[in-house]
Scaffold this active site. Structure first.
Site, PDB file in Angstrom:
ATOM      1  N   CYS A 129       0.787  -1.272   0.133  1.00 57.87           N
ATOM      2  CA  CYS A 129       0.060   0.068  -0.028  1.00 57.87           C
ATOM      3  C   CYS A 129       0.758   1.067   0.053  1.00 57.87           C
ATOM      4  CB  CYS A 129      -0.942  -0.099   1.207  1.00 57.87           C
ATOM      5  SG  CYS A 129      -2.044   1.336   1.313  1.00 57.87           S
ATOM      6  N   CYS A 185      -6.640  -3.947   5.938  1.00 55.66           N
ATOM      7  CA  CYS A 185      -8.045  -3.103   5.999  1.00 55.66           C
ATOM      8  C   CYS A 185      -9.077  -3.560   5.108  1.00 55.66           C
ATOM      9  CB  CYS A 185      -7.427  -1.939   5.489  1.00 55.66           C
ATOM     10  SG  CYS A 185      -6.591  -1.767   3.796  1.00 55.66           S
TER      11      CYS A 185
END
Length: 427
Positions: A101, A207
């Site tokens: 990410c 997430c």
């Protein structure tokens, strides 16, 4: 400076934005929408980047009096971070989605868009420090280098997951929380500024796996693929629904039909995607003292000239005086293979290709090919020899970060790890 503040909806990014405003920068807040499910809500502290988080980020921006926008990066996130997560597990490797990410979203998609819009830097709530210093050049001149360092908050230090961004992208990054020694100090700053997120719990877990069930998420995307669990002698000791949901070092959830003959716990020691087989064995098989990392990157002022085996490195290289390789390219450092793992002493060297670090015991076809760097050539790799205690459960796909004290020197993706024969360990 014009600063884009990445606001996740948590206390860290809110305080980082506040400190950027306080420093006199022209700040704009942006929340990254990373989920394709617009109705996604999470409870408690699990996950991040939900609709609830977007609302918290907006309220923080209102308190700070800065413009606020939501940028939809969900497609990019799905095509990079989630796709990498799935393909790595499917290939029998262990991905780190937070590293990816930072690489593909925060310090690529977000940073590139910010630059295109005329922003000078992106501020995030990461716990790490950026320092600049002058180094001497061989011609007598001097040059400024930008270094990534650990946070003084050991419990929250995020230099490990930031190392993949490299020097060029971190040159346009700001980490206002770099000097904070504890999360309590950050929460106190948020409360002092009237930010409602001051007591918000930390996010955790992956997430995009909102319920924390990684195996269930993998099965929903990759389907059921029944196979065998075998011991190191090849005897079948259990069954599974997909080798992709196991990782080297795993102990729980193996579903073994009977205990080992010696009564000791068994761990995953290998995942073989070609045959959909999971291999289990005793804990001692997980200890390694040699690591090869592929797709290596080095920070400015660090890179030793890549060693092309078997030609030794004999010419002086342009490095600061404290990072000087020996005649064979080795230098002393520490390495870390988990986000909150302890760094261990090691010898490290840069090699031109992953295969250079393998030796004759690994056939060419079994050596992972490093990804091209855009030039059509394989990206450089690194070879690591641990000089202290061995590490346990180092899996292909993990990130390995090289440190000298608090300073990050470089980063790579683990391609292979093994235990050297006794004579090699004794040298």
């Amino acid at each position: 400076m014009r600063v884009l503040a990445a606001m996740s909806g948590g206390v860290d990014s809110a305080v980082a934005a506040a400190l950027a405003v306080e420093a006199g920068h022209d700040v704009v807040g942006v929340h990254m929408a990373l989920s394709r499910n617009r109705d996604q809500f999470r409870t408690g502290s699990r996950g991040c980047c939900s609709i609830e988080d977007a609302g918290d980020a907006r309220r923080a921006a209102d308190v700070l009096g800065i413009p606020y926008y939501v940028w939809d990066l969900s497609e990019r996130f799905e095509d990079t971070v989630v796709a990498d997560f799935l393909s790595e597990y499917e290939a029998g490797r262990t991905p780190n989605p937070c590293v990816r990410c930072n690489e593909h979203i925060k310090f690529e998609a977000l940073l590139d868009k910010a630059t295109a819009l005329g922003f000078d830097a992106v501020a995030t709530g990461h716990y790490a420090r950026i320092e600049t210093r002058q180094i001497a050049l061989p011609d007598g001149g001097r040059r400024t280098v930008r270094e990534l360092h650990r946070s003084p908050n050991d419990a929250k230090d995020q230099s490990y997951v930031l190392a993949v961004a490299g020097a060029d992208r971190l040159a346009r990054a700001m980490f206002p929380l770099g000097g904070f020694a504890s999360k309590d100090e950050v929460r106190a700053e948020a409360a002092r500024r009237g930010l409602s997120v001051s007591a918000k719990p930390d996010s955790y877990d992956i997430c995009f796996v909102a319920d924390g069930d990684t195996r269930g998420f993998l099965q929903s995307r990759l389907g059921s693929r029944p196979g065998e669990v075998v011991d190191t002698a090849g005897e079948v000791v259990g069954e599974h629904d997909g080798a992709y949901s196991f990782t080297v070092g795993q102990r729980k959830g193996l579903g073994l039909g009977r205990p080992a003959a010696d009564g000791k716990a068994r761990y995953v020691v290998d995942v073989q995607p070609a045959t959909n087989t999971v291999v289990v064995g005793p804990a001692e098989l997980l200890s390694v003292d040699r690591i090869t990392g592929e797709k290596a990157l080095w920070f400015d002022g660090v890179l030793p000239t890549p060693l092309v085996d078997p030609t030794p490195l004999v010419e002086p290289v342009e490095t600061p005086a404290d990072i000087v390789p020996d005649a064979d390219g080795w230098f002393d450092a520490e390495v870390q293979v988990r986000a909150h793992g302890a760094p261990v002493p090691a010898r490290v060297r840069s090699v031109a290709l992953p295969g250079d670090a393998y030796g004759d015991d690994v056939p060419e076809g079994e050596r992972p090919a490093s990804a091209a760097d855009g030039s059509g050539q394989a990206a450089p790799a690194m070879e690591i020899e641990l000089t202290g205690a061995p590490l346990r459960g180092v899996a292909p796909g993990q990130s390995v970060v090289v440190y000298r004290g608090t300073r990050v020197l470089g980063q790579a993706t683990v391609a292979r790890s093994w235990r050297a024969p006794a004579p090699d360990r004794a040298r």
